[in-house]
Design a protein around this motif. Structure first.
Motif, PDB file in Angstrom:
ATOM      1  N   PRO A 263       0.815  -0.844   0.054  1.00  0.00           N
ATOM      2  CA  PRO A 263       0.054  -0.091   0.105  1.00  0.00           C
ATOM      3  C   PRO A 263       0.975   0.924   0.168  1.00  0.00           C
ATOM      4  CG  PRO A 263      -0.821  -1.659   1.299  1.00  0.00           C
ATOM      5  CD  PRO A 263       0.705  -2.671   1.332  1.00  0.00           C
ATOM      6  N   ASN A 264       0.303   2.319  -0.615  1.00  0.00           N
ATOM      7  CA  ASN A 264       1.020   3.328  -0.571  1.00  0.00           C
ATOM      8  C   ASN A 264       2.546   3.649  -1.742  1.00  0.00           C
ATOM      9  OD1 ASN A 264      -0.835   4.941   0.798  1.00  0.00           O
ATOM     10  ND2 ASN A 264      -0.424   4.006   2.534  1.00  0.00           N
ATOM     11  N   ASP A 265       2.704   1.836  -2.301  1.00  0.00           N
ATOM     12  CA  ASP A 265       3.724   2.317  -3.269  1.00  0.00           C
ATOM     13  C   ASP A 265       3.432   2.414  -4.971  1.00  0.00           C
ATOM     14  OD1 ASP A 265       5.433   0.893  -2.390  1.00  0.00           O
ATOM     15  OD2 ASP A 265       5.097  -0.997  -2.426  1.00  0.00           O
ATOM     16  N   GLU A 266       4.705   3.444  -5.568  1.00  0.00           N
ATOM     17  CA  GLU A 266       3.949   3.087  -6.659  1.00  0.00           C
ATOM     18  C   GLU A 266       3.915   2.318  -7.914  1.00  0.00           C
ATOM     19  OE1 GLU A 266       4.957   6.855 -10.725  1.00  0.00           O
ATOM     20  OE2 GLU A 266       5.625   7.355  -8.584  1.00  0.00           O
ATOM     21  N   PRO A 267       3.136   1.793  -8.729  1.00  0.00           N
ATOM     22  CA  PRO A 267       4.203   0.844  -9.440  1.00  0.00           C
ATOM     23  C   PRO A 267       4.739   0.634 -10.857  1.00  0.00           C
ATOM     24  CG  PRO A 267       1.232   1.084  -9.499  1.00  0.00           C
ATOM     25  CD  PRO A 267       2.549   2.221  -8.639  1.00  0.00           C
ATOM     26  N   THR A 268       5.873  -0.571 -10.309  1.00  0.00           N
ATOM     27  CA  THR A 268       6.892  -0.126 -10.895  1.00  0.00           C
ATOM     28  C   THR A 268       6.535  -0.895 -12.340  1.00  0.00           C
ATOM     29  OG1 THR A 268       7.474  -2.378 -10.596  1.00  0.00           O
ATOM     30  CG2 THR A 268       7.839  -0.364  -9.203  1.00  0.00           C
ATOM     31  N   PRO A 269       7.476  -0.603 -13.555  1.00  0.00           N
ATOM     32  CA  PRO A 269       7.562  -0.778 -14.869  1.00  0.00           C
ATOM     33  C   PRO A 269       7.613  -2.271 -15.456  1.00  0.00           C
ATOM     34  CG  PRO A 269       9.232   0.868 -15.019  1.00  0.00           C
ATOM     35  CD  PRO A 269       8.397   0.987 -13.533  1.00  0.00           C
ATOM     36  N   PHE A 270       8.257  -2.830 -14.069  1.00  0.00           N
ATOM     37  CA  PHE A 270       7.989  -4.704 -14.520  1.00  0.00           C
ATOM     38  C   PHE A 270       6.408  -5.248 -14.077  1.00  0.00           C
ATOM     39  CE2 PHE A 270       8.829  -8.784 -11.530  1.00  0.00           C
ATOM     40  CZ  PHE A 270       9.237  -9.381 -12.772  1.00  0.00           C
ATOM     41  N   TYR A 271       6.234  -4.557 -12.453  1.00  0.00           N
ATOM     42  CA  TYR A 271       4.790  -4.703 -12.159  1.00  0.00           C
ATOM     43  C   TYR A 271       3.844  -4.679 -13.057  1.00  0.00           C
ATOM     44  CZ  TYR A 271       0.274  -5.036  -9.658  1.00  0.00           C
ATOM     45  OH  TYR A 271      -0.215  -5.182  -8.804  1.00  0.00           O
ATOM     46  N   LEU A 272       3.829  -3.313 -13.735  1.00  0.00           N
ATOM     47  CA  LEU A 272       2.912  -3.224 -14.685  1.00  0.00           C
ATOM     48  C   LEU A 272       2.576  -3.718 -16.412  1.00  0.00           C
ATOM     49  CD1 LEU A 272       2.811   0.635 -14.668  1.00  0.00           C
ATOM     50  CD2 LEU A 272       1.073  -0.653 -14.080  1.00  0.00           C
ATOM     51  N   GLU A 273       4.228  -4.248 -16.289  1.00  0.00           N
ATOM     52  CA  GLU A 273       4.138  -5.477 -17.470  1.00  0.00           C
ATOM     53  C   GLU A 273       3.676  -6.423 -17.937  1.00  0.00           C
ATOM     54  OE1 GLU A 273       8.199  -6.813 -20.766  1.00  0.00           O
ATOM     55  OE2 GLU A 273       8.205  -5.666 -19.006  1.00  0.00           O
ATOM     56  N   GLN A 274       3.803  -7.346 -16.409  1.00  0.00           N
ATOM     57  CA  GLN A 274       3.607  -8.228 -16.165  1.00  0.00           C
ATOM     58  C   GLN A 274       1.779  -7.860 -15.958  1.00  0.00           C
ATOM     59  OE1 GLN A 274       6.057 -12.024 -12.924  1.00  0.00           O
ATOM     60  NE2 GLN A 274       5.200  -9.246 -12.110  1.00  0.00           N
ATOM     61  N   GLY A 275       0.906  -7.247 -15.493  1.00  0.00           N
ATOM     62  CA  GLY A 275      -0.235  -6.717 -15.146  1.00  0.00           C
ATOM     63  C   GLY A 275      -0.620  -6.853 -16.644  1.00  0.00           C
ATOM     64  N   GLN A 276      -0.485  -6.270 -17.644  1.00  0.00           N
ATOM     65  CA  GLN A 276      -0.717  -6.064 -19.141  1.00  0.00           C
ATOM     66  C   GLN A 276      -1.182  -7.241 -19.499  1.00  0.00           C
ATOM     67  OE1 GLN A 276       1.480  -2.796 -20.603  1.00  0.00           O
ATOM     68  NE2 GLN A 276       0.943  -0.789 -19.955  1.00  0.00           N
ATOM     69  N   GLU A 277      -0.253  -8.283 -19.166  1.00  0.00           N
ATOM     70  CA  GLU A 277       0.110  -9.381 -19.763  1.00  0.00           C
ATOM     71  C   GLU A 277      -1.454 -10.519 -19.163  1.00  0.00           C
ATOM     72  OE1 GLU A 277       1.469 -12.414 -22.585  1.00  0.00           O
ATOM     73  OE2 GLU A 277       1.172 -10.367 -22.436  1.00  0.00           O
ATOM     74  N   VAL A 278      -1.483 -10.267 -18.018  1.00  0.00           N
ATOM     75  CA  VAL A 278      -2.588 -10.773 -17.830  1.00  0.00           C
ATOM     76  C   VAL A 278      -3.921 -10.181 -17.763  1.00  0.00           C
ATOM     77  CG1 VAL A 278      -3.861 -11.245 -15.052  1.00  0.00           C
ATOM     78  CG2 VAL A 278      -1.099 -11.302 -15.591  1.00  0.00           C
ATOM     79  N   VAL A 279      -3.519  -9.120 -18.138  1.00  0.00           N
ATOM     80  CA  VAL A 279      -4.890  -8.267 -18.635  1.00  0.00           C
ATOM     81  C   VAL A 279      -5.231  -8.754 -19.969  1.00  0.00           C
ATOM     82  CG1 VAL A 279      -6.060  -5.899 -19.372  1.00  0.00           C
ATOM     83  CG2 VAL A 279      -5.047  -6.240 -16.830  1.00  0.00           C
ATOM     84  N   ARG A 280      -4.507  -9.151 -20.365  1.00  0.00           N
ATOM     85  CA  ARG A 280      -4.314  -8.952 -22.177  1.00  0.00           C
ATOM     86  C   ARG A 280      -5.356 -10.352 -22.508  1.00  0.00           C
ATOM     87  NH1 ARG A 280      -0.648  -5.045 -22.763  1.00  0.00           N
ATOM     88  NH2 ARG A 280       1.651  -7.431 -22.793  1.00  0.00           N
ATOM     89  N   LYS A 281      -4.458 -11.670 -22.029  1.00  0.00           N
ATOM     90  CA  LYS A 281      -4.971 -12.864 -21.812  1.00  0.00           C
ATOM     91  C   LYS A 281      -6.671 -12.504 -20.890  1.00  0.00           C
ATOM     92  CE  LYS A 281      -0.400 -15.092 -21.493  1.00  0.00           C
ATOM     93  NZ  LYS A 281       0.269 -16.012 -20.784  1.00  0.00           N
ATOM     94  N   GLN A 282      -6.838 -12.272 -20.132  1.00  0.00           N
ATOM     95  CA  GLN A 282      -7.873 -12.465 -19.843  1.00  0.00           C
ATOM     96  C   GLN A 282      -9.234 -11.910 -20.118  1.00  0.00           C
ATOM     97  OE1 GLN A 282      -7.544 -15.012 -17.128  1.00  0.00           O
ATOM     98  NE2 GLN A 282      -8.850 -13.794 -15.668  1.00  0.00           N
ATOM     99  N   LEU A 283      -9.082 -10.697 -20.095  1.00  0.00           N
ATOM    100  CA  LEU A 283     -10.195 -10.101 -21.763  1.00  0.00           C
ATOM    101  C   LEU A 283     -10.621 -10.835 -22.170  1.00  0.00           C
ATOM    102  CD1 LEU A 283      -8.932  -6.324 -21.814  1.00  0.00           C
ATOM    103  CD2 LEU A 283     -10.955  -7.333 -20.472  1.00  0.00           C
ATOM    104  N   THR A 284      -9.343 -11.769 -23.508  1.00  0.00           N
ATOM    105  CA  THR A 284      -9.216 -12.746 -24.364  1.00  0.00           C
ATOM    106  C   THR A 284     -10.003 -13.504 -23.900  1.00  0.00           C
ATOM    107  OG1 THR A 284      -7.600 -11.674 -25.333  1.00  0.00           O
ATOM    108  CG2 THR A 284      -8.812 -13.481 -26.312  1.00  0.00           C
ATOM    109  N   LEU A 285      -9.925 -14.789 -22.853  1.00  0.00           N
ATOM    110  CA  LEU A 285     -10.314 -15.799 -22.508  1.00  0.00           C
ATOM    111  C   LEU A 285     -12.017 -15.431 -22.093  1.00  0.00           C
ATOM    112  CD1 LEU A 285     -10.269 -18.287 -21.876  1.00  0.00           C
ATOM    113  CD2 LEU A 285      -8.529 -17.401 -19.474  1.00  0.00           C
ATOM    114  N   SER A 286     -11.715 -14.096 -21.664  1.00  0.00           N
ATOM    115  CA  SER A 286     -13.953 -14.182 -20.881  1.00  0.00           C
ATOM    116  C   SER A 286     -14.044 -13.332 -22.175  1.00  0.00           C
ATOM    117  CB  SER A 286     -13.861 -12.741 -20.482  1.00  0.00           C
ATOM    118  OG  SER A 286     -12.943 -11.674 -20.799  1.00  0.00           O
ATOM    119  N   GLY A 287     -14.219 -13.368 -23.608  1.00  0.00           N
ATOM    120  CA  GLY A 287     -14.201 -12.927 -24.818  1.00  0.00           C
ATOM    121  C   GLY A 287     -14.742 -13.768 -25.063  1.00  0.00           C
ATOM    122  N   TYR A 288     -13.647 -15.065 -25.419  1.00  0.00           N
ATOM    123  CA  TYR A 288     -14.338 -16.599 -26.349  1.00  0.00           C
ATOM    124  C   TYR A 288     -15.084 -17.566 -25.359  1.00  0.00           C
ATOM    125  CZ  TYR A 288      -9.787 -15.866 -28.759  1.00  0.00           C
ATOM    126  OH  TYR A 288      -8.783 -16.038 -29.782  1.00  0.00           O
TER     127      TYR A 288
END
Length: 303
Positions: A263-288
């Motif tokens: 809590p109260n951290d600022e997300p790092t580029p490493f964290y955001l890159e991993q998160g974006q990959e999860v998001v893209r996969k989850q959105l695609t999977l939910s659509g299928y």
């Protein structure tokens, strides 16, 4: 303590009734739409037209996706608990509440029942179709299947809403609603904004382009459990992703040890890159998965 924790969650339950912003729900819906057979597509188009009689901004099937969030924005809170099914992450061994029975998993099953019912009226089916589109997408957002309980927040963090961040996003939940930045450039796609206006053809095309890009990047064969249409399985799947990535590693310290987002951290580029990959996969999977459900309900080989 158990009673206190449960009361806190009830009070906070309304905080996190929104998952993905409008664009995320519309991407799920567009991926599904592009994978419907001819008969199913005709049926969802007809039900979309029914919903549009009362909500003229619903000018395409994809706009049914964010419609349930607009109900909440207009002060309709009857369906708030339909948007999430918070399985706990509880590494501190606290006594926590049970997952409420009326939740997103329950709601998906209710929607399926109404859409199968021959006696249900078209407007009723149109509304429940919209909820189905929305909630399938919700359950693939990890923080709509998760609440983390710690000694600091024994009542749970309300799906990351009580996990403040520094920087671009006010809290963890908002960051994941925005796809950890993967969806930020689509923030102007708001058919239920102020004013409420239909999407333009160019905006619809931009969602279609994004959906096609995601399907190209993540074809159906790339998912192991794509044919699993049990919403309880989806929630557990999302909960595991939350444990690994949402509350996960933001980087390493000087000695190579993992450093976790706090809590109260600022997300790092490493964290955001991993998160974006999860998001893209989850959105695609939910659509299928949504397409599979709708083809089963309305398609040429409906069950």
């Amino acid at each position: 303590m158990k009673k206190i924790c449960f009361v806190i969650i009830l009070l906070l339950g309304g905080i996190q009734a929104k998952a993905w912003w409008d664009h995320g729900h519309m991407v799920t819906a567009m991926i599904a739409y592009l994978n419907l057979d001819k008969k199913a597509k005709a049926k969802v188009d007809s039900l979309t037209a029914v919903l549009a009689r009362d909500y003229p901004q619903v000018n395409h099937f994809i706009v049914t996706g964010p419609w349930p969030d607009d109900l909440k924005a207009d002060g309709v809170h009857t369906y708030d608990t339909w948007h999430y099914a918070d399985y706990p992450i509880n590494n501190d061994g606290l006594v926590v509440h049970d997952v409420p029975e009326v939740n997103a998993i329950w709601a998906v099953n209710q929607c399926n029942g109404i859409l199968k019912a021959p006696q249900a009226k078209p407007m009723e089916k149109a509304r429940f179709l919209s909820f189905l589109v929305h909630i399938v997408s919700d359950l693939h957002q990890p923080l709509h299947a998760t609440a983390r309980f710690t000694n600091d927040i024994p009542g749970g963090d309300a799906g990351g809403n009580l996990f403040p961040l520094k920087g671009t996003w006010r809290n963890l939940h908002a960051m994941w609603d925005d796809g950890c930045g993967a969806l930020s450039k689509y923030n102007d796609l708001r058919p239920f904004g102020k004013p409420k206006v239909p999407l333009t053809e160019a905006q619809i095309e931009s969602v279609r382009d994004l959906a096609k890009d995601l399907m190209k990047q993540y074809p159906e064969k790339s998912f192991d459990n794509i044919k699993t249409l049990d919403p309880d399985f989806w929630a557990l799947e999302s909960n595991k992703l939350a444990a690994k990535y949402v509350y996960g590693v933001k980087g390493k310290d000087d000695q190579g040890r993992n450093q976790y987002l706090r809590p109260n951290d600022e997300p790092t580029p490493f964290y955001l890159e991993q998160g974006q990959e999860v998001v893209r996969k989850q959105l695609t999977l939910s659509g299928y998965r949504l397409a599979a459900i709708l083809n089963d309900l309305f398609g040429e080989n409906k069950k």
